[in-house]
Design a protein around this motif. Structure first.
Motif, mmCIF file in Angstrom:
data_model
loop_
_atom_site.group_PDB
_atom_site.id
_atom_site.type_symbol
_atom_site.label_atom_id
_atom_site.label_comp_id
_atom_site.label_asym_id
_atom_site.label_seq_id
_atom_site.Cartn_x
_atom_site.Cartn_y
_atom_site.Cartn_z
ATOM 1 N N GLY A 1 0.720 -1.069 0.882
ATOM 2 C CA GLY A 1 0.055 -0.150 -0.221
ATOM 3 C C GLY A 1 0.956 1.215 0.264
ATOM 4 O O GLY A 1 1.932 1.718 0.153
ATOM 5 N N GLY A 2 -0.053 1.949 -0.326
ATOM 6 C CA GLY A 2 0.654 3.703 -0.169
ATOM 7 C C GLY A 2 2.119 3.567 -1.302
ATOM 8 O O GLY A 2 2.935 4.437 -1.051
ATOM 9 N N ARG A 3 1.927 3.231 -2.243
ATOM 10 C CA ARG A 3 2.939 3.406 -3.028
ATOM 11 C C ARG A 3 2.630 3.604 -4.571
ATOM 12 O O ARG A 3 1.531 4.829 -4.702
ATOM 13 N N TYR A 4 3.962 5.075 -5.767
ATOM 14 C CA TYR A 4 3.290 5.653 -6.406
ATOM 15 C C TYR A 4 4.374 5.302 -7.452
ATOM 16 O O TYR A 4 5.860 4.981 -7.487
ATOM 17 N N ALA A 5 3.536 5.067 -8.636
ATOM 18 C CA ALA A 5 4.274 5.142 -9.636
ATOM 19 C C ALA A 5 4.456 6.469 -10.552
ATOM 20 O O ALA A 5 3.761 7.398 -10.642
ATOM 21 N N LEU A 6 5.528 6.795 -11.376
ATOM 22 C CA LEU A 6 5.457 7.917 -12.426
ATOM 23 C C LEU A 6 6.048 7.559 -13.649
ATOM 24 O O LEU A 6 6.722 6.775 -14.273
ATOM 25 N N VAL A 7 5.222 8.260 -14.132
ATOM 26 C CA VAL A 7 5.574 8.225 -15.643
ATOM 27 C C VAL A 7 5.817 9.786 -16.121
ATOM 28 O O VAL A 7 5.032 10.700 -16.489
ATOM 29 N N VAL A 8 7.108 9.518 -16.716
ATOM 30 C CA VAL A 8 6.974 10.481 -17.818
ATOM 31 C C VAL A 8 7.231 10.214 -19.775
ATOM 32 O O VAL A 8 8.006 9.654 -19.991
ATOM 33 N N ALA B 1 9.415 4.966 -11.464
ATOM 34 C CA ALA B 1 9.719 6.294 -12.387
ATOM 35 C C ALA B 1 9.945 5.511 -13.876
ATOM 36 O O ALA B 1 10.718 4.657 -13.580
ATOM 37 N N PHE B 2 9.502 5.919 -14.784
ATOM 38 C CA PHE B 2 8.905 5.138 -16.132
ATOM 39 C C PHE B 2 9.578 6.503 -16.949
ATOM 40 O O PHE B 2 8.648 6.819 -17.374
ATOM 41 N N ASP B 3 10.135 6.367 -17.808
ATOM 42 C CA ASP B 3 11.053 7.676 -18.810
ATOM 43 C C ASP B 3 10.645 7.541 -19.817
ATOM 44 O O ASP B 3 11.864 6.164 -20.777
ATOM 45 N N LEU B 4 9.909 7.517 -20.790
ATOM 46 C CA LEU B 4 9.298 6.897 -21.619
ATOM 47 C C LEU B 4 10.073 7.815 -22.568
ATOM 48 O O LEU B 4 9.798 7.733 -24.620
ATOM 49 N N VAL B 5 10.868 8.954 -22.462
ATOM 50 C CA VAL B 5 11.456 10.129 -23.354
ATOM 51 C C VAL B 5 12.683 9.824 -23.895
ATOM 52 O O VAL B 5 13.813 9.452 -24.789
ATOM 53 N N ILE C 1 15.336 12.177 -18.112
ATOM 54 C CA ILE C 1 15.791 11.979 -16.986
ATOM 55 C C ILE C 1 16.117 11.998 -15.816
ATOM 56 O O ILE C 1 15.464 12.159 -14.723
ATOM 57 N N ARG C 2 17.063 13.900 -15.623
ATOM 58 C CA ARG C 2 16.458 14.692 -14.606
ATOM 59 C C ARG C 2 15.720 14.432 -13.785
ATOM 60 O O ARG C 2 15.715 14.435 -12.403
ATOM 61 N N THR C 3 14.454 14.571 -14.604
ATOM 62 C CA THR C 3 12.954 14.961 -13.970
ATOM 63 C C THR C 3 12.519 13.988 -12.815
ATOM 64 O O THR C 3 12.082 13.763 -11.333
#
Length: 347
Positions: free
Chosen positions: A173-180, A244-248, A254-256
């Motif tokens: 629980g309480g997990r976060y994923a980021l898609v850039v 985090a997943f950087d799709l660019v 990447i820095r973000t």
């Protein structure tokens, strides 16, 4: 037959009449249903130069996201019925090393001796009326729409592989994923994360329409800009994201993503924009990982197709006939596509 041919480095591809291929031993001939236009294609014909790492020498037919119907079987091939629909696993490894034996042709141990990297990358691909591919690279689609499925061969499989490797970071629980980056791969990444995890999915892009589509798929969206990182960290209560997943893959993206990582988080750079970044002991969150991935396994493509057939992945496609392929690529180059362009040769 007609085909979109990459003929020369840093030159726009052309629609040409070429011979219809015949399947050899272990191969099948597909009547192409659809072939996705990908940013990797643009890199192949526009950005790479001869001899550059990642370049594939022309000429060849583009199209590494392909689907189609069985048309003809090569010698020794059985178990397929003419007219049945399949999605093509693009990577073409040697087929007998340890990596290939587990379906991971992308990491073939004999890649340096192979004449091509993949269908549509060195080997003639699916942006044509017909295409030959190894029978072992076919994933059945059943009664699912093969045109809409075509981009899943890369735009679905690539983020799926990256996300699957990061699932331990998102368990609990309480997990976060980021898609850039919310282009074709990013939109599907949001759908996969929403379907496979209970994590709060945060998605960010510079385009409002892209963020609107991600929000409709269940993401919390944050626009790009000077307050981007602060806003993402605020959503996580200041802790940062677990995956985090950087799709660019550009230096700023990447820095973000790095700046948003929690301790023991994991950043996967999926996009191939070639950006570089800095790492230091005092700026990297403790035990945070930075890695990259390339495509995925054929077994994982079966899993992606299962999600597609279950309605968990819904590709947003724009369909173009073969004689308008140039319009699709020009819009892709200009960043004007709202979804994935799919070339439909028999429209």
């Amino acid at each position: 037959m007609r085909a979109v041919v990459f003929e020369k480095f840093q030159t726009f591809p052309s629609l040409r009449e070429v011979d219809r291929p015949s399947p050899g031993p272990g191969e099948v001939l597909l009547k192409i249903a659809g072939s996705g236009a990908c940013h990797s294609d643009v890199a192949l014909y526009k950005e790479f130069a001869e001899g550059q790492p990642g370049a594939s020498a022309p000429p060849f037919v583009l199209g590494h996201e392909a689907s189609g119907w069985i048309e003809e079987l090569g010698p020794g091939v059985t178990g397929f019925t003419k007219g049945d629909a399949y999605l093509v696993y693009g990577p073409n490894g040697c087929g007998h090393c340890k990596a290939c034996s587990r379906g991971q042709d992308t990491y073939c141990e004999n890649a340096a001796t192979m004449p091509w990297a993949a269908t549509g990358i060195g080997r003639d691909g699916g942006m044509a009326e017909y295409m030959v591919t190894p029978a072992r690279n076919l994933v059945p689609l059943g009664d699912a729409d093969p045109v809409a499925a075509a981009p899943l061969a890369d735009a679905g499989l690539t983020p799926y592989h990256a996300i699957k490797l990061s699932l331990p970071k998102l368990a609990g629980g309480g997990r976060y994923a980021l898609v850039v980056g919310l282009g074709g791969l990013g939109q599907i990444a949001v759908q996969i994360l929403t379907a496979l995890t209970g994590a709060t999915v945060i998605a960010t892009d510079m385009k409002q329409d892209a963020m609107d589509r991600a929000a409709a798929a269940g993401a919390v969206t944050v626009p790009g800009g000077p307050d981007q990182v602060a806003a993402i960290r605020e959503i996580t209560g200041g802790r940062g994201v677990d995956a985090a997943f950087d799709l660019v893959g550009a230096a700023p993206t990447i820095r973000t993503a790095q700046a948003c990582l929690a301790q023991q988080g994991r950043l996967t750079v999926v996009g191939i924009a070639g950006g570089v970044t800095e790492w230091s002991f005092f700026t990297n969150p403790y035990e945070a990982e930075i890695t990259n991935t390339y495509w995925g396994t054929v077994e994982e493509l079966y899993e992606v197709v299962a999600m597609y057939r279950a309605g968990q992945i819904v590709p947003d496609v724009e369909r173009y006939p073969l004689d308008r392929f140039d319009e699709a690529y020009r819009k892709l180059e200009a960043g004007q596509l709202s979804g994935r362009a799919v070339i439909v040769p028999h429209a």
